[in-house]
Design an enzyme around this catalytic site. Structure first.
Site, mmCIF file in Angstrom:
data_model
loop_
_atom_site.group_PDB
_atom_site.id
_atom_site.type_symbol
_atom_site.label_atom_id
_atom_site.label_comp_id
_atom_site.label_asym_id
_atom_site.label_seq_id
_atom_site.Cartn_x
_atom_site.Cartn_y
_atom_site.Cartn_z
ATOM 1 N N THR A 170 0.820 -1.208 0.000
ATOM 2 C CA THR A 170 0.000 0.000 0.000
ATOM 3 C C THR A 170 0.855 1.259 0.000
ATOM 4 O O THR A 170 1.981 1.272 0.490
ATOM 5 C CB THR A 170 -0.928 0.048 1.230
ATOM 6 N N ASN A 201 0.770 4.816 1.675
ATOM 7 C CA ASN A 201 0.135 5.356 2.869
ATOM 8 C C ASN A 201 0.170 6.885 2.863
ATOM 9 O O ASN A 201 1.198 7.487 2.553
ATOM 10 C CB ASN A 201 0.854 4.837 4.119
ATOM 11 N N GLU A 261 -4.694 4.119 3.360
ATOM 12 C CA GLU A 261 -3.765 3.169 2.730
ATOM 13 C C GLU A 261 -4.360 2.732 1.399
ATOM 14 O O GLU A 261 -5.505 2.281 1.349
ATOM 15 C CB GLU A 261 -3.545 1.959 3.638
#
Length: 345
Positions: A228, A230, A275
């Site tokens: 991910t 973030n 995320e």
């Protein structure tokens, strides 16, 4: 199509021109005097705002005048209620661009401070609109409020304006065609707080976007097989915790994705964080600016009986996000050239 290159052509001449930010009105440029005005926070520049701007633009053109948008920074609610989290619907760059695209010639940002907030409505009309801006006319919604404690309203504006040589036109607020609910920035925020992304986007007339810097996280997504990007947001609980189908713009690349906004109850239940898992993408994005476009709310955030169960659900989320993005009838912000001005500054 999941990944594409965004065109760098701007819509319309001068559409990326920045807003003029003023600490005071002493040196107000001549080019913003003598026109028609629209006033407001214009957060989100939603369909109601655009309806007002388009009507005012028509009046200004018939009078061979410019249309000036007067807005404020910080947002009055943030100034008056500093401990309340206000979900931003646009930043100043987006706002200026969208206002110009709707028909505004100049965007003026007034510093909202104790002096401005304590100014009675009548003094604002006389001292700012008439004396400083030398405004010929103003278009506002019938639910328009302004001045100290928001005591001024559309009726007062219509009453005192003509005596000061100010043309005043009031128009009814726009309503959501699906629910008949009045369209407002407050209503859009309420929809997003409930996870009603489709309704919020319908009121905006486009998909809601948020821009932020990609920061280091705990690398847990990578360990799960779904890395991910973030972004720290500062939203608090003003955006519904849950899983979203999104599109992203980073480095002039547009891609589909799945986003989680929340506290990660499966693991640490920490501070809220956004995320984003970008589908079919790999690369180092740390430190880059990314715009996230919210397409649909998929499900609430929750805990699972095991990490493997969570991984299985994320896989289903990715498939569902692809389906939503592929079938969504709302025009993507990234399918216009609007997003180009929001690339890293």
């Amino acid at each position: 199509m999941q990944i594409g290159i965004l065109s760098s052509t701007l819509i319309g001449p001068g559409s990326s021109k920045p807003a003029l930010e003023l600490q005071d009105l002493v040196d107000l440029p001549e080019r913003v005097r003598g026109g028609y005005v629209v006033i407001g926070n214009f957060d989100g520049v939603h369909l109601g705002h655009r309806h007002i701007v388009q009507r005012a633009s028509n009046l200004a053109k018939m009078d061979s005048a410019k249309l000036i948008a007067i807005t404020f920074d910080p947002h009055p609610r943030s100034f008056l209620e500093p401990h309340q989290t206000l979900l931003p619907l646009t930043d100043q760059d987006e706002k200026a661009y969208l206002l110009r695209k709707a028909g505004v010639d100049e965007v003026i940002v007034l510093n909202f401070d104790s002096s401005l907030s304590s100014q009675p409505a009548k003094d604002f009309v006389e001292g700012v609109l008439v004396k400083q801006f030398e405004a010929r006319g103003i278009v506002a919604s019938r639910n328009f409020r302004f001045g100290l404690n928001r005591a001024g309203d559309a009726a007062q504006l219509a009453s005192i304006g003509p005596g000061l040589g100010l043309v005043v036109e009031l128009i009814p607020p726009q309503v959501d065609y699906d629910t008949d609910e009045p369209i407002s920035s407050t209503a859009v925020r309420a929809k997003l707080a409930l996870g009603e992304v489709k309704s919020a986007n319908r009121m905006l007339g486009r998909r809601w976007t948020f821009e932020g810097e990609i920061v280091h996280g705990d690398k847990r997504g990578r360990e799960l097989g779904f890395p991910t990007a973030n972004i720290a947001t500062g939203f608090g609980s003003s955006l519904c915790f849950g899983i979203y189908a999104v599109r992203v713009l980073v480095d002039d690349i547009v891609a589909d994705g799945v986003a989680c906004y929340g506290t990660r109850p499966q693991f640490d239940d920490g501070a809220p964080r956004l995320e984003v898992h970008i589908l079919n993408f790999s690369g180092d994005l740390y430190g880059k600016q990314m715009i996230v476009e919210f397409v649909a709310f998929l499900r609430p955030e929750r805990t699972f009986v095991s990490v493997d169960a969570l991984k299985d659900q994320i896989g289903r989320d990715c498939a569902l996000a692809k389906s939503y993005i592929g079938s969504d009838v709302e025009a993507s912000t990234f399918d216009t050239d609007f997003a180009h001005i929001l690339t890293p500054r």
